[in-house]
Design a protein around this motif. Structure first.
Motif, mmCIF file in Angstrom:
data_model
loop_
_atom_site.group_PDB
_atom_site.id
_atom_site.type_symbol
_atom_site.label_atom_id
_atom_site.label_comp_id
_atom_site.label_asym_id
_atom_site.label_seq_id
_atom_site.Cartn_x
_atom_site.Cartn_y
_atom_site.Cartn_z
ATOM 1 N N SER A 503 35.076 62.237 40.201
ATOM 2 C CA SER A 503 35.502 63.325 41.089
ATOM 3 C C SER A 503 35.065 64.704 40.603
ATOM 4 N N TYR A 504 35.014 64.920 39.279
ATOM 5 C CA TYR A 504 34.683 66.250 38.790
ATOM 6 C C TYR A 504 33.172 66.492 38.696
ATOM 7 N N THR A 506 30.286 67.609 40.504
ATOM 8 C CA THR A 506 30.072 68.319 41.771
ATOM 9 C C THR A 506 28.664 68.886 41.904
ATOM 10 N N SER A 507 28.037 69.269 40.801
ATOM 11 C CA SER A 507 26.692 69.833 40.884
ATOM 12 C C SER A 507 25.655 68.723 40.999
#
Length: 571
Positions: A503-504, A506-507
């Motif tokens: 989930s973390y 993002t890039s």
């Protein structure tokens, strides 16, 4: 040397192993025999007189991998090569040169960064829990391996970390460094920095290192960090005898400072770098390789793997389950069916993104009487029952044998609790039994004529090299822990958005790292691969991983699951 090191190598492997001079870059895909190439190349260099073993350094990233390199070189008749991790090599040089340069013994190594951070936090009035202290330790490690000062760190990471703003985070890092200096200690990362600094600032140290080592090989070069690359440059000096081996598609430690650009750009560092691509996979079924190739298609530095063997299995199957519990139960049922068909438990692995995913799996496997071991727990040779067995066997080796070597080993292990029948799966009793049984199997596999004394010496050597025996249990492992390993049958679970990719992430760079992590999981499988995901976790709905969407239906089979509704791919 009685064995020709170039025998039984394929054309590309032979090209890499026979190129002994100049810079060499071996782009080695998963399962293409990179360790074989490394060891046979060194052996060929020694055999032809091009290399003196004592002037060769082979560098890798784990103690276990270094031990495997030494073992394979011994089997090829090569002794004296320094096969070490970066840290082990740097520490040995520090301990040797520090007294000459500083006229004092080398500083001690910090045994617990978190404990020292806790003391430093107390000293400046911060009250932090263990999780936050571990996060701070990770930040310090990243700062040092990327060769940033505290001031540079503050500029590059101005947001602080969860639970700790930038100003107190910087204050804590300064207090940690001050306390460490007062106690005359170095941490793990300081070892690399101090060794590099000593070679760079002391010409006589540089001259001694260059005289000692001339030929360098670095495995897993995609995982090299800036500080490791700098140390390697200092070791090398102005010589051009460096062979790097790696696979950009298996870069999974960027968060810890690894930079695949050192591998990807290596071919451009000089005009005449020899580049060899190893893409013939000797591990996996063609159907498994098709999944791996689709996953990485078009990515920078990606190799397209092929196999000389004809396809032997069906396309890997994707199964959707209603929830996490159903997924764990479904995987346990599949494994039970495999074991019932004659598969050995140690030939099966379940891989996942997070450690927390192992708990329901352990419960589901235990309920079916299937023994399992979580990789990354306590090391085999550190288990109390193994240490106890080694002590008892060493004691027995000084007394006259009342029976054969194997009978004596069996009697000693029985006196410690090994029974003919295994206890029920799950729990400490079965774990202890499996460990003792593994020691007994080592005795059963020992060469004819082995004495008890020779056997205990061999166990001690294996413990020192962390050369662990095979446990006849199903392996549970995170994808990070599974790197470098392989199993005939692999179950890759949790292929949903939020888990894989996590989930973390993002890039674009973070998502690409999750893709490479998935690739590592896929390429651990030799014969069969099953993929799965759960539609729900508690009250949270989940979506099928984007990686599954990208691989597509032509490469994967869609399967259902008992007790859950299978989700079909989008049209």
């Amino acid at each position: 040397m009685s064995v020709d090191p170039l025998a039984d190598l394929d054309e590309r492997q032979r090209e890499a192993a026979s190129t002994l001079r100049g810079h060499v870059c071996v782009l080695a895909g998963a399962g293409t025999g990179k360790t074989r190439v490394i060891t046979h190349r060194i052996a060929h260099g020694v055999d032809t007189g091009a290399y003196s073993p004592q002037r060769v350094m082979a560098v890798t990233f784990t103690t276990k991998a270094a031990g495997e390199l030494r073992g394979r070189l011994r089997a090829l008749g090569v002794e004296g090569v320094a096969a070490r991790t970066f840290h082990a090599a740097a520490l040995a040089q520090l301990n040797f040169f520090w007294p000459q340069v500083a006229r004092d013994t080398a500083p001690a190594i910090v045994d617990s960064k978190v404990r020292l951070l806790s003391h430093a936090a107390d000293g400046i009035g911060l009250r932090l829990d263990a999780s936050t202290l571990r996060d701070v330790a990770s930040q310090i490690e990243w700062r040092k391996v990327t060769m940033r000062s505290i001031e540079q760190y503050a500029v590059d990471r101005p947001g602080g970390i969860p639970g700790l703003a930038l100003d107190p985070l910087i204050a804590l890092q300064r207090a940690y460094e001050k306390l460490k200096d007062e106690r005359r200690q170095l941490d793990f990362e300081d070892v690399l920095l101090a060794c590099a600094g000593m070679i760079e600032s002391e010409p006589r140290v540089a001259a001694a290192v260059h005289e000692q080592y001339r030929h360098f090989t670095v495995d897993e070069f995609q995982d090299v960090s800036p500080v490791q690359n700098r140390l390697l440059e200092l070791w090398l000096g102005d010589r051009r005898d460096l062979c790097v081996v790696g696979d950009a598609s298996q870069t999974i430690y960027s968060f810890a400072g690894a930079d695949p650009r050192y591998l990807l750009d290596f071919a451009t560092r000089d005009d005449d770098v020899t580049v060899v691509r190893l893409e013939r996979n000797y591990r996996s079924d063609a159907a498994v390789l098709a999944v791996a190739n689709e996953l990485m298609r078009g990515r920078p530095g990606a190799l397209q793997l092929s196999t000389p063997a004809p396809p032997a299995g069906l396309a890997p199957e994707v199964t959707a389950y209603d929830d996490d519990a159903a997924e764990a139960e479904g995987i346990a049922a599949r494994i039970a069916a495999q074991l019932a068909s004659g598969v050995d438990p140690h030939d099966v692995a379940v891989l996942y993104r997070l450690n927390a995913q192992s708990a329901p799996l352990l419960a589901a496997l235990s309920a079916r009487g299937i023994p399992a071991t979580v990789l990354g727990g306590k090391r085999f040779w550190d288990l109390p029952e193994v240490r106890q067995a080694l002590l008892a066997l060493r004691g027995a080796s000084v007394a006259p044998l009342s029976g054969s070597f194997l009978a004596t080993v069996r009697d000693v292990l029985r006196s410690l609790g090994l029974t003919d029948e295994a206890p029920p799966a799950g729990g400490a009793l079965r774990d202890a039994w499996e460990a003792r049984a593994a020691v007994l199997r080592l005795a059963e596999e020992a060469p004819e004529g082995t004495t008890l004394r020779a056997f205990t010496d061999e166990l001690t050597a294996r413990a020192k090299a962390q050369h662990e025996p095979t446990m006849r249990t199903v392996t549970l492992a995170t994808l990070h822990a599974a790197k470098g390993l392989e199993w005939p049958h692999v179950h890759l679970m949790g292929l949903s958005e939020g888990l894989l990719p996590i989930s973390y992430a993002t890039s674009f760079e973070q998502i690409d790292e999750e893709r490479r992590l998935t690739y590592v999981g896929v390429t651990r499988a030799a014969r069969t691969l099953s993929l799965s995901w759960a539609r729900r976790s508690g009250n949270r709905e989940r979506q099928r991983s984007r990686f599954l969407q990208e691989i597509g239906r032509g490469t994967l089979r869609e399967g259902g699951a008992r007790g859950s509704r299978a989700v079909r791919p989008p049209r």
